[in-house]
Design a protein around this motif. Structure first.
Motif, short mmCIF file in Angstrom:
data_model
loop_
_atom_site.label_atom_id
_atom_site.label_comp_id
_atom_site.label_asym_id
_atom_site.label_seq_id
_atom_site.Cartn_x
_atom_site.Cartn_y
_atom_site.Cartn_z
N SER A 140 0.84 -1.19 0.00
CA SER A 140 0.00 0.00 0.00
C SER A 140 0.87 1.24 0.00
O SER A 140 1.94 1.27 0.61
N SER A 141 0.38 2.29 -0.67
CA SER A 141 1.07 3.58 -0.61
C SER A 141 0.26 4.59 0.21
O SER A 141 0.47 5.79 0.10
N VAL A 142 -0.62 4.10 1.05
CA VAL A 142 -1.39 4.96 1.94
C VAL A 142 -0.49 5.36 3.11
O VAL A 142 -0.12 4.51 3.93
N ARG A 143 -0.15 6.62 3.17
CA ARG A 143 0.81 7.11 4.17
C ARG A 143 0.35 6.85 5.60
O ARG A 143 1.15 6.53 6.48
N ASP A 144 -0.95 6.98 5.86
CA ASP A 144 -1.46 6.80 7.23
C ASP A 144 -1.32 5.37 7.75
O ASP A 144 -1.43 5.15 8.95
N LEU A 188 14.47 10.53 14.33
CA LEU A 188 13.07 10.26 14.03
C LEU A 188 12.47 11.38 13.18
O LEU A 188 11.73 11.12 12.22
N GLU A 189 12.76 12.63 13.51
CA GLU A 189 12.20 13.75 12.76
C GLU A 189 12.67 13.73 11.29
O GLU A 189 11.90 14.08 10.40
N THR A 190 13.89 13.29 11.04
CA THR A 190 14.38 13.18 9.68
C THR A 190 13.60 12.12 8.91
O THR A 190 13.23 12.33 7.75
N VAL A 191 13.32 11.01 9.56
CA VAL A 191 12.54 9.94 8.92
C VAL A 191 11.12 10.43 8.64
O VAL A 191 10.59 10.24 7.55
N ARG A 192 10.52 11.10 9.62
CA ARG A 192 9.16 11.63 9.41
C ARG A 192 9.11 12.61 8.23
O ARG A 192 8.21 12.54 7.40
N LYS A 193 10.07 13.51 8.17
CA LYS A 193 10.10 14.50 7.10
C LYS A 193 10.31 13.82 5.74
O LYS A 193 9.69 14.20 4.75
N GLY A 194 11.16 12.81 5.70
CA GLY A 194 11.38 12.07 4.46
C GLY A 194 10.12 11.37 3.99
O GLY A 194 9.82 11.35 2.79
N ILE A 195 9.36 10.82 4.92
CA ILE A 195 8.10 10.15 4.58
C ILE A 195 7.09 11.17 4.07
O ILE A 195 6.38 10.94 3.09
N ASN A 250 7.56 13.89 2.51
CA ASN A 250 7.93 14.52 1.25
C ASN A 250 8.25 13.53 0.13
O ASN A 250 8.93 13.89 -0.83
N ALA A 251 7.76 12.31 0.26
CA ALA A 251 8.05 11.29 -0.75
C ALA A 251 6.83 10.39 -0.93
O ALA A 251 5.89 10.43 -0.13
N LEU A 252 6.87 9.60 -1.96
CA LEU A 252 5.87 8.56 -2.18
C LEU A 252 6.40 7.31 -1.50
O LEU A 252 7.46 6.81 -1.87
N CYS A 253 5.69 6.83 -0.51
CA CYS A 253 6.16 5.70 0.28
C CYS A 253 5.26 4.49 0.12
O CYS A 253 4.05 4.63 -0.07
N PHE A 254 5.85 3.33 0.24
CA PHE A 254 5.14 2.07 0.12
C PHE A 254 5.44 1.21 1.34
O PHE A 254 6.59 1.08 1.74
N GLY A 255 4.39 0.64 1.90
CA GLY A 255 4.55 -0.31 2.99
C GLY A 255 4.15 -1.68 2.51
O GLY A 255 3.22 -1.82 1.69
N GLY A 256 4.83 -2.69 3.02
CA GLY A 256 4.47 -4.09 2.76
C GLY A 256 3.96 -4.69 4.06
O GLY A 256 4.62 -4.57 5.10
#
Length: 136
Positions: A8-12, A35-42, A44-50
């Protein structure tokens, strides 16, 4: 193969705490990241979770303009779920995403050349043309 991977690419849906824990404690490329760097990267990008049985076990992040460029970053499968083909499924889903259909791809890896070669990635034809400016 076992339990199928839902992608899924649903950020939530992303388990940001798990993503941060893996990147900061386990990965070789982002060890110690805040942690804040990871949050900001997420954000500002298209993310996918498995996901397996609603537990997130894999992640990939794409930095893109959705037009002609995409950079694949932070791809991982949790250690206890590796060896089941989940990484290959995740990369196939990312590369097959309709929003990224016409982009050219870049990535960097120390240890997964064979995986990415199977998807058509090759070494740079003219690496002397490319430059980089590392983050401070």
């Amino acid at each position: 193969m076992g339990v199928p991977l839902r992608i899924s690419s649903v950020r939530d849906e992303l388990d940001v705490a798990m993503i941060h824990r893996y990147l900061s404690e386990t990965s070789y490329w982002k060890r110690g990241v805040a942690l804040e760097t990871v949050r900001k990267g997420i954000e500002n990008a298209l993310c996918f979770g498995g996901y397996v049985n609603e537990r997130q076990v894999a992640f990939a992040r794409v930095v893109t303009d959705y037009t002609d460029f995409a950079y694949l970053r932070d791809v991982f499968v949790l250690p206890d779920c590796q060896g089941r083909g989940y990484g290959r499924q995740l990369v196939a889903a990312v590369l097959g995403d309709e929003r990224l259909r016409n982009v050219g791809w870049m990535l960097a890896t120390d240890d997964a050349h064979a995986l990415y070669a199977g998807f058509g990635f090759t070494a740079l034809d003219a690496p002397q043309k490319y430059m980089r400016r590392p983050a401070p």
